[in-house]
Design an enzyme around this catalytic site. Structure first.
Site, PDB file in Angstrom:
ATOM      1  N   ARG A  90       0.878  -1.182   0.000  1.00 33.09           N
ATOM      2  CA  ARG A  90       0.000   0.000   0.000  1.00 33.09           C
ATOM      3  C   ARG A  90       0.906   1.219   0.000  1.00 33.09           C
ATOM      4  NH1 ARG A  90      -5.524   1.510   3.162  1.00 33.09           N
ATOM      5  NH2 ARG A  90      -6.214   0.028   1.606  1.00 33.09           N
ATOM      6  N   HIS A 123      -6.824   0.564  -7.011  1.00 28.99           N
ATOM      7  CA  HIS A 123      -7.131  -0.248  -5.824  1.00 28.99           C
ATOM      8  C   HIS A 123      -7.787  -1.549  -6.346  1.00 28.99           C
ATOM      9  CE1 HIS A 123      -7.736  -1.285  -1.796  1.00 28.99           C
ATOM     10  NE2 HIS A 123      -8.589  -0.375  -1.382  1.00 28.99           N
ATOM     11  N   GLN A 154      -9.973  -3.852  -4.160  1.00 29.26           N
ATOM     12  CA  GLN A 154     -11.287  -3.243  -3.939  1.00 29.26           C
ATOM     13  C   GLN A 154     -12.176  -3.464  -5.166  1.00 29.26           C
ATOM     14  OE1 GLN A 154     -12.275  -1.301  -1.030  1.00 29.26           O
ATOM     15  NE2 GLN A 154     -14.218  -1.804  -1.997  1.00 29.26           N
ATOM     16  N   ASP A 213     -16.932   7.541  -2.953  1.00 25.20           N
ATOM     17  CA  ASP A 213     -15.693   7.403  -2.171  1.00 25.20           C
ATOM     18  C   ASP A 213     -15.418   8.774  -1.545  1.00 25.20           C
ATOM     19  OD1 ASP A 213     -13.257   6.579  -1.104  1.00 25.20           O
ATOM     20  OD2 ASP A 213     -12.172   6.623  -3.004  1.00 25.20           O
ATOM     21  N   CYS A 220     -16.409   2.181  -0.713  1.00 25.79           N
ATOM     22  CA  CYS A 220     -15.286   1.318  -0.328  1.00 25.79           C
ATOM     23  C   CYS A 220     -14.985   1.399   1.162  1.00 25.79           C
ATOM     24  CB  CYS A 220     -14.048   1.681  -1.139  1.00 25.79           C
ATOM     25  SG  CYS A 220     -13.617   3.425  -0.980  1.00 25.79           S
ATOM     26  N   ARG A 268     -14.177  -8.257   0.353  1.00 34.06           N
ATOM     27  CA  ARG A 268     -12.726  -8.066   0.238  1.00 34.06           C
ATOM     28  C   ARG A 268     -12.009  -9.362   0.622  1.00 34.06           C
ATOM     29  NH1 ARG A 268     -10.487  -3.068   0.575  1.00 34.06           N
ATOM     30  NH2 ARG A 268      -8.659  -4.272  -0.027  1.00 34.06           N
TER      31      ARG A 268
HETATM   32  N1   CP Z   1     -11.522   0.086   1.441  1.00 37.47           N
HETATM   33  C1   CP Z   1     -10.302  -0.025   2.001  1.00 37.47           C
HETATM   34  O1   CP Z   1      -9.303  -0.307   1.342  1.00 37.47           O
HETATM   35  O2   CP Z   1     -10.281   0.178   3.333  1.00 37.47           O
HETATM   36  P1   CP Z   1      -8.960   0.338   4.222  1.00 37.47           P
HETATM   37  O3   CP Z   1      -8.296   1.615   3.797  1.00 37.47           O
HETATM   38  O4   CP Z   1      -9.477   0.389   5.634  1.00 37.47           O
HETATM   39  O5   CP Z   1      -8.075  -0.834   3.975  1.00 37.47           O
HETATM   40  N1  NVA Z   2      -9.625   6.884  -2.270  1.00 40.01           N
HETATM   41  C1  NVA Z   2      -9.383   6.471  -0.913  1.00 40.01           C
HETATM   42  C2  NVA Z   2      -9.718   5.015  -0.764  1.00 40.01           C
HETATM   43  C3  NVA Z   2      -9.525   4.461   0.624  1.00 40.01           C
HETATM   44  C4  NVA Z   2      -9.831   2.999   0.687  1.00 40.01           C
HETATM   45  C5  NVA Z   2      -7.931   6.743  -0.556  1.00 40.01           C
HETATM   46  O1  NVA Z   2      -7.069   6.528  -1.422  1.00 40.01           O
HETATM   47  O2  NVA Z   2      -7.666   7.172   0.567  1.00 40.01           O
END
Ligand code: CP
Ligand code: NVA
Length: 305
Positions: A101, A128, A131, A222, A262, A290
């Site tokens: 990440r 993502h 997701q 989102d 999400c 997920r």
């Molecule tokens: N939707 C999602 O990726 O959630 P987190 O950021 O909590 O992992």
């Molecule tokens: N668009 C958001 C998604 C979080 C799961 C971010 O990148 O923070």
């Protein structure tokens, strides 16, 4: 040759179907322990916080018989304490897979380039994919193979990109409403349009949420401020103020529409509490999926063929 999952570009339409079938099968097994990852080690290298991605991956890896390590942002400190290349080369000597990440998508690409371990993108600024896989499973569970229309309202960001590619692969029409200058990335739209031609998917980009939502089966939103964009909060709140999913917007949707997000969500900003906590919301089914789709992805990428 190892296969990575940096974006939903990395799989074919058939593989996407296969992953969805696999995910449904894992879901039906209700967490029964299995051995697809027996003897395999996976690390989660995260530069940002996480609830769903971290917990669902850790549980997925355990249920598949593998070993999981969580490496918090301050531990590896990707690219700062050590170069991405050195991290990739070192971790490849210990691990079979890295779920990364990152802030910059280029870091995920560099990890994949320099690592012999399989790289899975657990969220970057551009995509993502995990997701996106869970989102498409959720839509498929509700609408099957019927021609559904998915309306995405808000920022043309990582989540939007993966939803767009995932829906295009399956043949769900997508309508995306964003403010000016927050459109999905032109290159991603181009790729989605190419896939859409094969699957007969329609893609609409608009600045008017009402046009996107008209007759839609799915309304998706989102956050307006993604992780790493905190300095732009005031500007973004202003720019997105007409892009809230609320009672008046959802009136234009199909009567049996579902609301998706999400998560994490901000009630009163991108969506009102009445909608996200209301009867059309499937956000926790989506969060659950997920786990199932990550088991599908892990066993597809790492299991014995
Ligand atoms: N939707 C999602 O990726 O959630 P987190 O950021 O909590 O992992
Ligand atoms: N668009 C958001 C998604 C979080 C799961 C971010 O990148 O923070």
């Amino acid at each position: 040759m190892k296969r990575d999952l940096l974006s939903l570009q990395d799989i074919t339409n058939d593989e996407m179907q296969k992953l969805l079938d696999l995910g449904s099968r894992f879901k039906a097994n209700k967490g029964k322990l299995s051995s697809e990852l027996a003897g395999k080690a996976v690390a989660l290298v995260f530069q940002k916080p996480s609830n769903r991605t971290r917990v669902s991956f850790e549980i997925a890896i355990w249920q598949l018989g593998g070993k999981c390590l969580y490496l918090a942002p301050q531990e590896i400190d990707l690219g700062k304490r050590e170069s991405v290349e050195d991290v990739a080369k070192t971790l490849s000597r210990y691990l079979d897979c890295i779920v990364a990440r990152t802030f910059s998508h280029e870091d995920v690409v560099a990890l994949a380039k320099h690592s012999s371990a399989v790289i899975i993108n657990g969220l970057s600024d551009l995509f993502h994919p995990c997701q996106g896989l869970a989102d498409v499973l959720t839509i498929k569970e509700k609408f099957g193979t019927a021609k559904a229309t998915v309306a995405y309202i808000g920022d043309g960001n990582n989540v939007c990109h993966s939803l767009l590619l995932g829906c295009a692969r399956i043949g769900y029409d997508v309508a995306i409403a964003t403010p000016k200058e927050y459109e999905p990335h032109a290159d991603v739209v181009k790729i989605a349009e190419k896939i859409a031609k094969q699957t007969g998917t329609k893609i609409l980009l608009t600045r008017k949420p009402q046009d996107a939502v008209k007759g839609a089966h799915v309304i998706y939103s989102d956050v307006w401020v993604s992780m790493g964009q905190e300095a732009e909060t005031a500007k973004r709140k202003k720019d997105f103020k007409d892009f809230q999913v609320n009672k008046s917007l959802v009136q234009h949707a199909h009567k049996d529409y579902i609301f998706m997000h999400c998560l994490p969500a901000h009630r009163g900003l991108e969506v009102t509490a009445e909608i996200i906590d209301g009867p059309h919301s499937v956000v926790f089914d989506q969060a659950e999926n997920r786990l199932h789709m990550q088991k599908a992805a892990l066993s597809f990428l790492l299991g014995d063929k």
